[in-house]
Design a protein around this motif. Structure first.
Motif, PDB file in Angstrom:
ATOM      1  N   VAL A 173     -57.490 -55.923   7.552  1.00 38.98           N
ATOM      2  CA  VAL A 173     -57.839 -54.607   8.065  1.00 38.98           C
ATOM      3  C   VAL A 173     -57.312 -53.528   7.120  1.00 38.98           C
ATOM      4  CG1 VAL A 173     -57.414 -52.977   9.963  1.00 38.98           C
ATOM      5  CG2 VAL A 173     -57.800 -55.382  10.478  1.00 38.98           C
ATOM      6  N   VAL A 174     -58.134 -52.503   6.911  1.00 40.85           N
ATOM      7  CA  VAL A 174     -57.705 -51.306   6.195  1.00 40.85           C
ATOM      8  C   VAL A 174     -57.864 -50.125   7.141  1.00 40.85           C
ATOM      9  CG1 VAL A 174     -58.208 -49.717   4.299  1.00 40.85           C
ATOM     10  CG2 VAL A 174     -58.326 -52.184   3.910  1.00 40.85           C
ATOM     11  N   LEU A 175     -56.774 -49.423   7.374  1.00 44.01           N
ATOM     12  CA  LEU A 175     -56.798 -48.221   8.203  1.00 44.01           C
ATOM     13  C   LEU A 175     -56.549 -47.014   7.304  1.00 44.01           C
ATOM     14  CD1 LEU A 175     -54.741 -49.453  11.286  1.00 44.01           C
ATOM     15  CD2 LEU A 175     -57.217 -49.186  11.119  1.00 44.01           C
ATOM     16  N   ILE A 176     -57.420 -46.030   7.445  1.00 44.14           N
ATOM     17  CA  ILE A 176     -57.379 -44.850   6.593  1.00 44.14           C
ATOM     18  C   ILE A 176     -56.705 -43.704   7.326  1.00 44.14           C
ATOM     19  CG2 ILE A 176     -58.798 -43.205   5.298  1.00 44.14           C
ATOM     20  CD1 ILE A 176     -61.017 -45.413   5.334  1.00 44.14           C
ATOM     21  N   GLY A 177     -55.751 -43.060   6.674  1.00 45.30           N
ATOM     22  CA  GLY A 177     -55.082 -41.901   7.266  1.00 45.30           C
ATOM     23  C   GLY A 177     -56.080 -40.800   7.567  1.00 45.30           C
ATOM     24  N   SER A 218     -56.130 -40.028  15.147  1.00 48.62           N
ATOM     25  CA  SER A 218     -55.369 -38.840  14.731  1.00 48.62           C
ATOM     26  C   SER A 218     -54.132 -38.587  15.586  1.00 48.62           C
ATOM     27  CB  SER A 218     -56.263 -37.595  14.776  1.00 48.62           C
ATOM     28  OG  SER A 218     -57.314 -37.719  13.874  1.00 48.62           O
ATOM     29  N   MET A 219     -54.277 -38.738  16.885  1.00 53.91           N
ATOM     30  CA  MET A 219     -53.152 -38.479  17.786  1.00 53.91           C
ATOM     31  C   MET A 219     -52.037 -39.503  17.560  1.00 53.91           C
ATOM     32  SD  MET A 219     -52.098 -36.385  20.120  1.00 53.91           S
ATOM     33  CE  MET A 219     -53.473 -35.666  20.985  1.00 53.91           C
ATOM     34  N   ALA A 220     -52.409 -40.772  17.464  1.00 57.45           N
ATOM     35  CA  ALA A 220     -51.408 -41.822  17.239  1.00 57.45           C
ATOM     36  C   ALA A 220     -50.737 -41.646  15.883  1.00 57.45           C
ATOM     37  CB  ALA A 220     -52.058 -43.198  17.335  1.00 57.45           C
ATOM     38  N   TYR A 221     -51.509 -41.216  14.890  1.00 59.82           N
ATOM     39  CA  TYR A 221     -50.950 -40.976  13.552  1.00 59.82           C
ATOM     40  C   TYR A 221     -49.947 -39.831  13.600  1.00 59.82           C
ATOM     41  CZ  TYR A 221     -50.744 -40.228   8.517  1.00 59.82           C
ATOM     42  OH  TYR A 221     -50.301 -40.093   7.223  1.00 59.82           O
ATOM     43  N   VAL A 249     -51.315 -47.794  16.835  1.00 62.36           N
ATOM     44  CA  VAL A 249     -52.062 -48.045  15.601  1.00 62.36           C
ATOM     45  C   VAL A 249     -52.149 -49.553  15.346  1.00 62.36           C
ATOM     46  CG1 VAL A 249     -52.219 -47.567  13.124  1.00 62.36           C
ATOM     47  CG2 VAL A 249     -51.419 -45.786  14.687  1.00 62.36           C
ATOM     48  N   LEU A 250     -51.106 -50.286  15.670  1.00 62.34           N
ATOM     49  CA  LEU A 250     -51.159 -51.748  15.558  1.00 62.34           C
ATOM     50  C   LEU A 250     -52.241 -52.290  16.480  1.00 62.34           C
ATOM     51  CD1 LEU A 250     -50.054 -54.408  14.425  1.00 62.34           C
ATOM     52  CD2 LEU A 250     -48.402 -54.406  16.316  1.00 62.34           C
ATOM     53  N   GLU A 251     -52.297 -51.794  17.694  1.00 67.60           N
ATOM     54  CA  GLU A 251     -53.334 -52.229  18.638  1.00 67.60           C
ATOM     55  C   GLU A 251     -54.724 -51.891  18.106  1.00 67.60           C
ATOM     56  OE1 GLU A 251     -55.026 -54.183  21.653  1.00 67.60           O
ATOM     57  OE2 GLU A 251     -52.883 -54.186  21.247  1.00 67.60           O
TER      58      GLU A 251
END
Length: 101
Positions: free
Chosen positions: A50-54, A80-83, A91-93
């Motif tokens: 997985v790649v998650l983008i800021g 955005s809120m979790a970040y 974010v892990l979920e």
């Protein structure tokens, strides 16, 4: 599970990575979670799930998708809120749900 978080310089996601690692440990989950600047992602694709983008670099999504999706790697923008609240568990979920989708 191998997760990459992408931001512009690799710095702004470091606290989130730490919280995500703690959340994975709490779950007893075997996870490798690292942050990369977009410029270094290409050299770090081996074995990523997985790649998650800021959210602050969401403009990079099209280029990142073109790079990783052909390799079967799932991509999404970090909530955005979790970040902003540095909620590593959320974010892990998000990453887990994305991988299993």
């Amino acid at each position: 599970m191998n997760i990459a978080l992408v931001c512009s310089a690799g710095m702004s996601t470091s606290m989130l990575v730490k919280k995500m690692r703690e959340a994975a440990e709490t779950r007893g989950m075997d996870a490798t979670i690292d942050a990369y600047p977009e410029s270094q992602l290409k050299s770090s694709l081996d074995e990523l799930d997985v790649v998650l983008i800021g959210p602050q670099v969401r403009f990079l999504e099209k280029n990142i998708r073109a790079l990783v999706e052909p390799k079967g790697i799932k991509v999404d923008i970090i909530d955005s809120m979790a970040y902003g609240m540095i909620q590593g568990d959320k974010v892990l979920e998000q990453a887990i749900q994305l991988k299993n989708a």
